[in-house]
Enzyme design. Structure first.
Site, short mmCIF file in Angstrom:
data_model
loop_
_atom_site.label_atom_id
_atom_site.label_comp_id
_atom_site.label_asym_id
_atom_site.label_seq_id
_atom_site.Cartn_x
_atom_site.Cartn_y
_atom_site.Cartn_z
CG ASP A 147 7.96 -10.98 -7.06
OD1 ASP A 147 7.81 -11.24 -8.27
OD2 ASP A 147 7.43 -9.99 -6.50
CG HIS A 190 6.67 -7.25 0.31
ND1 HIS A 190 5.88 -6.42 -0.44
CD2 HIS A 190 7.65 -7.66 -0.52
CE1 HIS A 190 6.36 -6.35 -1.68
NE2 HIS A 190 7.44 -7.09 -1.75
CD GLN A 258 6.85 -10.86 -3.04
OE1 GLN A 258 5.83 -11.25 -3.59
NE2 GLN A 258 7.68 -10.03 -3.62
CG ASP A 290 8.45 -2.85 -4.71
OD1 ASP A 290 8.27 -2.84 -5.94
OD2 ASP A 290 8.08 -3.79 -3.97
CD GLU A 332 5.95 -0.66 -8.52
OE1 GLU A 332 5.51 -1.43 -9.37
OE2 GLU A 332 5.86 -0.91 -7.30
CG HIS A 396 10.72 -5.42 -13.31
ND1 HIS A 396 10.62 -4.06 -13.09
CD2 HIS A 396 10.15 -6.01 -12.24
CE1 HIS A 396 10.03 -3.86 -11.94
NE2 HIS A 396 9.74 -5.01 -11.39
C1 GLC Z 1 6.69 -4.21 -7.49
C2 GLC Z 1 7.67 -4.87 -8.44
C3 GLC Z 1 7.15 -6.20 -8.83
C4 GLC Z 1 6.92 -7.03 -7.62
C5 GLC Z 1 6.04 -6.29 -6.61
C6 GLC Z 1 6.12 -6.94 -5.27
O1 GLC Z 1 5.50 -3.93 -8.11
O2 GLC Z 1 7.89 -4.05 -9.55
O3 GLC Z 1 8.04 -6.85 -9.72
O4 GLC Z 1 6.30 -8.22 -7.97
O5 GLC Z 1 6.46 -4.99 -6.39
O6 GLC Z 1 7.32 -6.57 -4.62
C1 GLC Z 2 0.25 -4.55 -9.44
C2 GLC Z 2 0.80 -3.61 -8.45
C3 GLC Z 2 2.18 -3.20 -8.83
C4 GLC Z 2 3.03 -4.39 -9.19
C5 GLC Z 2 2.37 -5.31 -10.14
C6 GLC Z 2 3.16 -6.56 -10.28
O1 GLC Z 2 0.00 -3.91 -10.62
O2 GLC Z 2 0.00 -2.46 -8.36
O3 GLC Z 2 2.75 -2.53 -7.75
O4 GLC Z 2 4.18 -3.96 -9.84
O5 GLC Z 2 1.11 -5.63 -9.67
O6 GLC Z 2 2.61 -7.34 -11.29
#
Ligand code: GLC
Ligand code: GLC
Length: 654
Positions: A147, A190, A258, A290, A332, A396
């Site tokens: 990921d 995770h 994950q 995250d 985030e 990203h």
């Molecule tokens: C966060 C990251 C995203 C990832 C997710 C799981 O949202 O920005 O890229 O897929 O966490 O770790």
């Molecule tokens: C969801 C989650 C966010 C993550 C994203 C990844 O929006 O809330 O944390 O970055 O999925 O696509």
């Protein structure tokens, strides 16, 4: 939380009992005094939080002691240079609010190959004026299923393709010498399924099975899933993954590889605390937490944004303030704006992404109207004055339309329908759309969908170049500059997604790589194009024009204290296409979201901004006469201030 007087007294007694056990860990006298002072300051709230999370356990005091011993050890190991920074930041806790703050984010491999490569590009960061550099996850991770690095196999090992921990430390130090703070992720919801804890769980060790959320059959998973949101319904539907090796189901909110950690287990809290402080000790100054929303689960709820998730983060925060107060947390939380706000606070996350502003900038570009943007920002931009938003236009991840349905409804907009429109618009299906975006994770059950794409492609540059139409190209460039002008002037920390400063468009080559072909987010994770970057000094090129304009705006921002974090008053300009706000009573920002010239009445401005006798547009350095009507060109923005303010005098060409 129990009787308050009892808790306060119990905290005192526990602390006095614990201190003599901690002291031998930190033999240096001066060091111990600092640690003890900070611990005394944080302990009452830390105790209360941990008591709430784990006080029901017979072995609570054992875990409390383990947690504090770990903190003391990590403090002892903290390098002297970082301890000095701690002291400096304790005296200057709002360091991240300055007008000089400027963020950038990139992938190590895609930007520069290796950590050493990133180091060699420090001059590029300086050219942009960066003071904050977020390197995307760079830790050991499974070769394919990772990921984009967000499946971490070891928080203490750098992915060998990128370099080593020594390289990371050296880079952090070098960046700091250039006044750039290193930002790294703490992927704490995770681990990857190749983390040592996961491997041992798979080998049957019960202790490590209890690090995760494991179930013998589908009974509980089925009950939980009735209320859970699917994050990756296309790649990994559901929130649980079957493990044939041990005949159990493990909780996997994101991808199947994950595995969500079990924070109801205090050993997990203690273990992750050590990983977090280890990162702090490598020189990380901003820690991006995250996926904060997901760290606590309770049956019958969505298992997002639960009160215990906040307690976990606050407890981490209290311990970080004892061991590494130079480092601040950034949250985030890409969720409903009410929930985004709940993570923000000096004692939780002083910094937060601002996904609401981000998605509404794109919403306003699509509709050419600013009412939802304005209405939401009036309600939602204010946060505690000792915190700051991190404002961005792209990152990203995908764009999810996470604006509040209530905000939309207050304007007579149906949120569900509006999202369908925005998805159609940004995937280019809506007639006349300028955008080249890709769908991300369509969920046929909820009809929910998100959008992938580079800023330039979403803003119309890709299509305009294909058609080789000069007017469309002009509009696309102006859209790119317009939305960046807002993140650069609205307060908080502006965050550039590196590549956007060159107008980089989508890269569809990810489709040839089977490991990532099903994840459209890779369309906006291109390899940095250094050949194209070479054009940045030539304003006759598109690249040069975008780069030069953005670096100029960044320089203006850095010279203008009114553009630092602080008060922002969004107001109705009287023109539905023009977004307006006043910064700290001094700078008036206007942004025309339509491809047609738009008038704004002087009277509408004067109600919010005492119009100075001589006005300068800081963005261009030109004097700006303000008659009865001020006209903005297609997609024009202005940063208006009293002439001679913000060092503008030298720049003025009357
Ligand atoms: C966060 C990251 C995203 C990832 C997710 C799981 O949202 O920005 O890229 O897929 O966490 O770790
Ligand atoms: C969801 C989650 C966010 C993550 C994203 C990844 O929006 O809330 O944390 O970055 O999925 O696509």
């Amino acid at each position: 939380m129990g009787d308050d007087a009892w808790v306060i007294r119990e905290a005192q007694v526990s602390l006095e009992r614990l201190l003599p056990r901690l002291q031998p860990v930190i033999p240096d006298r001066a060091d111990w005094q600092v640690f003890e002072r900070r611990l005394r300051g944080q302990f009452p709230r830390l105790f209360r939080l941990l008591l709430h999370l784990y006080g029901w356990r017979y072995d609570f005091f054992y875990h409390l002691e383990q947690i504090l011993l770990a903190a003391a050890q990590m403090y002892r190991e903290r390098p002297a240079e970082l301890k000095a920074l701690d002291v400096q930041r304790e005296a200057d806790p709002l360091w991240f609010q300055r007008e000089s703050m400027m963020g950038g984010v990139c992938y190590v491999d895609r930007f520069a190959g290796t950590l050493q490569g990133v180091r060699e590009h420090i001059p590029y960061f300086q050219e942009l004026g960066l003071t904050y550099l977020h390197l995307m996850p760079l830790f050991l991770a499974p070769a394919e299923n990772n990921d984009g690095g967000y499946a971490v196999s070891s928080y203490r090992e750098v992915n060998p393709a990128l370099g080593s921990m020594d390289d990371l430390r050296a880079l952090a130090t070098d960046l700091r010498r250039h006044q750039i703070s290193l930002v790294l992720d703490f992927v704490f919801n995770h681990t990857s399924d190749e983390h040592e804890w996961a491997r041992r769980a798979l080998a049957g060790e019960e202790r490590y099975q209890a690090y995760y959320l494991m179930f013998d059959d589908r009974t509980l998973p089925d009950q939980y899933e009735r209320h859970l949101r699917e994050i990756f319904p296309e790649q990994d539907p559901g929130s649980f993954t079957y493990l044939p090796q041990i005949n159990k189901w493990v909780w996997t909110t994101f991808r199947r590889f994950q595995w969500d950690l079990n924070y109801a287990n205090p050993e997990v809290f203690g273990a992750m605390l050590q990983e977090m402080l280890f990162l702090a000790n490598q020189g990380v100054e901003v820690l991006r937490l995250d996926a904060v929303a997901f760290v606590w689960k309770r049956m019958g709820t969505t298992c997002e944004n639960l009160p215990e998730a906040h307690m976990i983060i606050q407890a981490f925060n209290a311990l970080a303030q004892v061991v590494a107060p130079a480092m601040v947390f950034k949250s985030e939380a890409i969720v409903h704006p009410d929930f985004v706000a709940q993570y923000i606070g000096r004692e939780e996350c002083p910094l937060s992404y601002n996904p609401t502003l981000m998605n509404l900038l794109w919403e306003a570009l699509a509709t050419r109207e600013v009412r939802l943007l304005r209405h939401s920002m009036i309600k939602r931009l204010p946060i505690p004055t000792d915190c700051a938003w991190v404002n961005y236009v792209r990152c990203h991840d995908d764009i999810g339309w996470s604006f509040a349905d209530e905000d939309a409804a207050e304007l007579g907009i149906n949120g569900f329908d509006h999202r369908q429109f925005l998805n159609d618009f940004y995937t280019g299906r809506f007639p006349g759309s300028f955008a080249s975006g890709l769908p991300f994770n369509y969920n046929p059950r909820t009809r929910d969908m998100r959008i992938s794409g580079m800023a330039a492609s979403l803003a119309g540059l890709e299509q305009a170049l294909q058609r080789a139409d000069p007017l469309l190209i002009e509009h696309a460039v102006r859209r790119i500059l317009l939305i960046h002008s807002i993140i650069l002037s609205i307060g908080g920390i502006p965050l550039l997604y590196l590549g956007d400063e060159l107008g980089t468009i989508n890269d569809y080559r990810y489709r040839q790589n089977p490991a990532i072909a099903d994840d459209s987010r890779w369309v906006h994770r291109p390899f940095f194009d250094w050949q194209r970057a070479a054009e940045r000094t030539d304003p006759a090129t598109l690249t040069g024009r975008i780069f030069q304009t953005l670096t100029h705006l960044i320089a203006v921002r850095k010279a203008c204290p009114a553009l630092a974090n602080g008060q922002t008053e969004c107001f109705d300009t009287g023109n539905p296409h023009v977004f307006g706000y006043v910064r700290q009573g001094r700078v008036l920002a206007l942004a025309n979201f339509s491809e047609h010239p738009q008038p704004v009445a002087q009277a509408a401005l004067a109600a919010h901004w005492p119009i100075p006798r001589r006005v300068v547009n800081l963005a261009t350095g030109q004097l700006q006469p303000i008659g009865e009507i001020l006209e903005l060109e297609a997609y024009q923005f202005m940063w208006l201030a009293e002439a001679d303010a913000c060092g503008s005098a030298g720049a003025i060409n009357p």
